[in-house]
Design a protein around this motif. Sequence first.
Motif, PDB file in Angstrom:
ATOM      1  N   LEU A   1     -77.260  -0.946  24.438  1.00  0.00           N
ATOM      2  CA  LEU A   1     -76.597   0.342  24.582  1.00  0.00           C
ATOM      3  C   LEU A   1     -77.063   1.346  23.531  1.00  0.00           C
ATOM      4  O   LEU A   1     -76.522   2.452  23.444  1.00  0.00           O
ATOM      5  N   GLY A   2     -78.062   0.953  22.737  1.00  0.00           N
ATOM      6  CA  GLY A   2     -78.624   1.873  21.758  1.00  0.00           C
ATOM      7  C   GLY A   2     -78.109   1.703  20.347  1.00  0.00           C
ATOM      8  O   GLY A   2     -78.586   2.377  19.430  1.00  0.00           O
ATOM      9  N   TRP A   3     -77.146   0.818  20.130  1.00  0.00           N
ATOM     10  CA  TRP A   3     -76.632   0.572  18.792  1.00  0.00           C
ATOM     11  C   TRP A   3     -77.560  -0.389  18.052  1.00  0.00           C
ATOM     12  O   TRP A   3     -78.343  -1.109  18.671  1.00  0.00           O
ATOM     13  N   VAL A   4     -77.463  -0.415  16.734  1.00  0.00           N
ATOM     14  CA  VAL A   4     -78.298  -1.333  15.948  1.00  0.00           C
ATOM     15  C   VAL A   4     -77.402  -2.186  15.042  1.00  0.00           C
ATOM     16  O   VAL A   4     -77.434  -2.059  13.813  1.00  0.00           O
ATOM     17  N   PRO A   5     -76.601  -3.071  15.635  1.00  0.00           N
ATOM     18  CA  PRO A   5     -75.707  -3.906  14.823  1.00  0.00           C
ATOM     19  C   PRO A   5     -76.507  -4.883  13.978  1.00  0.00           C
ATOM     20  O   PRO A   5     -77.578  -5.355  14.390  1.00  0.00           O
ATOM     21  N   PRO A   6     -76.039  -5.222  12.787  1.00  0.00           N
ATOM     22  CA  PRO A   6     -76.776  -6.162  11.938  1.00  0.00           C
ATOM     23  C   PRO A   6     -76.748  -7.582  12.469  1.00  0.00           C
ATOM     24  O   PRO A   6     -77.645  -8.372  12.170  1.00  0.00           O
ATOM     25  N   MET A   7     -75.728  -7.919  13.233  1.00  0.00           N
ATOM     26  CA  MET A   7     -75.605  -9.281  13.754  1.00  0.00           C
ATOM     27  C   MET A   7     -76.175  -9.332  15.162  1.00  0.00           C
ATOM     28  O   MET A   7     -75.516  -8.978  16.138  1.00  0.00           O
ATOM     29  N   ARG A   8     -77.439  -9.748  15.257  1.00  0.00           N
ATOM     30  CA  ARG A   8     -78.122  -9.949  16.531  1.00  0.00           C
ATOM     31  C   ARG A   8     -78.843 -11.291  16.469  1.00  0.00           C
ATOM     32  O   ARG A   8     -78.964 -11.900  15.400  1.00  0.00           O
TER      33      ARG A   8
ATOM     34  N   ALA B   1     -73.687 -12.792  17.605  1.00  0.00           N
ATOM     35  CA  ALA B   1     -75.068 -12.354  17.777  1.00  0.00           C
ATOM     36  C   ALA B   1     -75.327 -11.914  19.213  1.00  0.00           C
ATOM     37  O   ALA B   1     -76.024 -10.926  19.456  1.00  0.00           O
ATOM     38  N   ARG B   2     -74.755 -12.640  20.186  1.00  0.00           N
ATOM     39  CA  ARG B   2     -74.936 -12.269  21.593  1.00  0.00           C
ATOM     40  C   ARG B   2     -74.254 -10.932  21.893  1.00  0.00           C
ATOM     41  O   ARG B   2     -74.794 -10.098  22.636  1.00  0.00           O
ATOM     42  N   ILE B   3     -73.084 -10.735  21.326  1.00  0.00           N
ATOM     43  CA  ILE B   3     -72.397  -9.455  21.501  1.00  0.00           C
ATOM     44  C   ILE B   3     -73.215  -8.333  20.861  1.00  0.00           C
ATOM     45  O   ILE B   3     -73.327  -7.227  21.396  1.00  0.00           O
ATOM     46  N   GLY B   4     -73.812  -8.652  19.706  1.00  0.00           N
ATOM     47  CA  GLY B   4     -74.683  -7.679  19.053  1.00  0.00           C
ATOM     48  C   GLY B   4     -75.880  -7.317  19.911  1.00  0.00           C
ATOM     49  O   GLY B   4     -76.301  -6.156  19.968  1.00  0.00           O
ATOM     50  N   ASP B   5     -76.452  -8.315  20.611  1.00  0.00           N
ATOM     51  CA  ASP B   5     -77.565  -8.037  21.524  1.00  0.00           C
ATOM     52  C   ASP B   5     -77.129  -7.095  22.650  1.00  0.00           C
ATOM     53  O   ASP B   5     -77.882  -6.206  23.066  1.00  0.00           O
ATOM     54  N   LEU B   6     -75.908  -7.315  23.154  1.00  0.00           N
ATOM     55  CA  LEU B   6     -75.383  -6.435  24.198  1.00  0.00           C
ATOM     56  C   LEU B   6     -75.249  -5.010  23.672  1.00  0.00           C
ATOM     57  O   LEU B   6     -75.636  -4.044  24.342  1.00  0.00           O
ATOM     58  N   ALA B   7     -74.706  -4.875  22.469  1.00  0.00           N
ATOM     59  CA  ALA B   7     -74.581  -3.549  21.863  1.00  0.00           C
ATOM     60  C   ALA B   7     -75.954  -2.920  21.651  1.00  0.00           C
ATOM     61  O   ALA B   7     -76.122  -1.699  21.780  1.00  0.00           O
TER      62      ALA B   7
END
Length: 439
Positions: free
Chosen positions: A263-270, A254-260
């Motif tokens: 950067l403008g990405w919308v990962p499902p795992m945040r 989730a933390r990696i997802g927040d980092l992404a």
Amino acid sequence: MDQRTILVLGASGLIGRFVTDDLRARGFRVIGVARSLSPAQTMSALDIEQPILSLDSAALTRLLGEHAADVVVNCLGVLQDGPGSDTNAVHRDFVARLLQAIADSGRAIRLVHISIPGTAEADRTAFATTKREAERLIATSGIPHAILRPGFVVAPAAYGGSAMLRALAAFPLDLPEKEMATPFQPVAVEEISATIAWLAARESDDLSVKAVTWDLMQAEPITMAGVIKQFRLAFGTAAWPHLAMPAFMLDLGARIGDLANTLGWVPPMRTTAIAELRRGVTGDPSAWIAATSISPKTLAQTIGRHPASIQDKWFARLFLIKALIFACLVAFWLVSGFIALFVSYRAAAGILTAHNFPPALVDPITIGTSLMDMSIGMLIAFRRTAAIGLIAGIIASLGYMFGAAILTPDLWIEPLGALVKTGPAIVLMLVALLMLDNR
């Protein structure tokens, strides 16, 4: 009854797209509005791109009048704050302007608002609290309205969390035991559309549906483990042994997802997604069922009618791998440029010197190509420039290969095969480019 005109806001999303197309098939005149639509989503002249969130109440009033809207369906929503995403702006501020626009339109318009299940007491995230603030604004507006709170939405398409659960089902991997046990009542997306169609057929002054709030979901309790199991039955992976990931891995992801996300990405795992997942999806659909006589399908009935095709399986298997592909490509270009510029500069420059390059060009070429590599990595890292970075990476790699073939052909047969490995890197960038779309 005259043909009703329905204005769907957020017509490019999971719910909004299905609702737009399904209501048209039911005979309604549907205007689909979205900030951006993919080429595949603009099959009708009634689908329009408009910066809807930036419109003030006067502009929204004109929009309602231009299209003679009888019903407005608000499907707009964002999961988490980030570049271009503001939960307050989307969920609360926009709804306030929309309510003012409806009041100023002079038309009898019903607002159908897509919200989330649960109670205010359990809200812990900006996503949930702003959604609930929008509900309160609507409830006190005096405008005919229906607040719909769908459960876990099962649809032919898959974005975000629904795609992530499909991906888990395609792999022998479970979430931690506690998360797998959370309640997760689903609803078929066609039942959301059927509900909107039922409401649209009612007059705006019908007191029985002038102000309603309904939970839309199957009545039978089910857990996330049950949802994933049903997808596994469709994918044919139910018999596989499964390994539960430790909780810290879920939080780290989730933390990696927040980092992404930054950067403008919308990962499902945040972090917001995991917090909402841990709360679960529950509600009481009895009032909805009693009013509309819609009998919600069970998850088995919904998924069982759509057994996994090869397209479904490929998507589910590649969904989580997509993030790994982009992360690897970013690291590949950044690290290769960094090593050549700072760690092994003399060795990199020595290759050119050994092949009789003019001494005056050795340093500029070594520095220039290193900076170019690192720039390509940065371009790929940001969602907005990722396509440019991938195309630049493919062109640069081809340039390296052809340049080496002309100037340093012996590099093609060096023991580690550095240039030979450039071919698979080009293929991987092409795969990433083809997987770039989110919807």
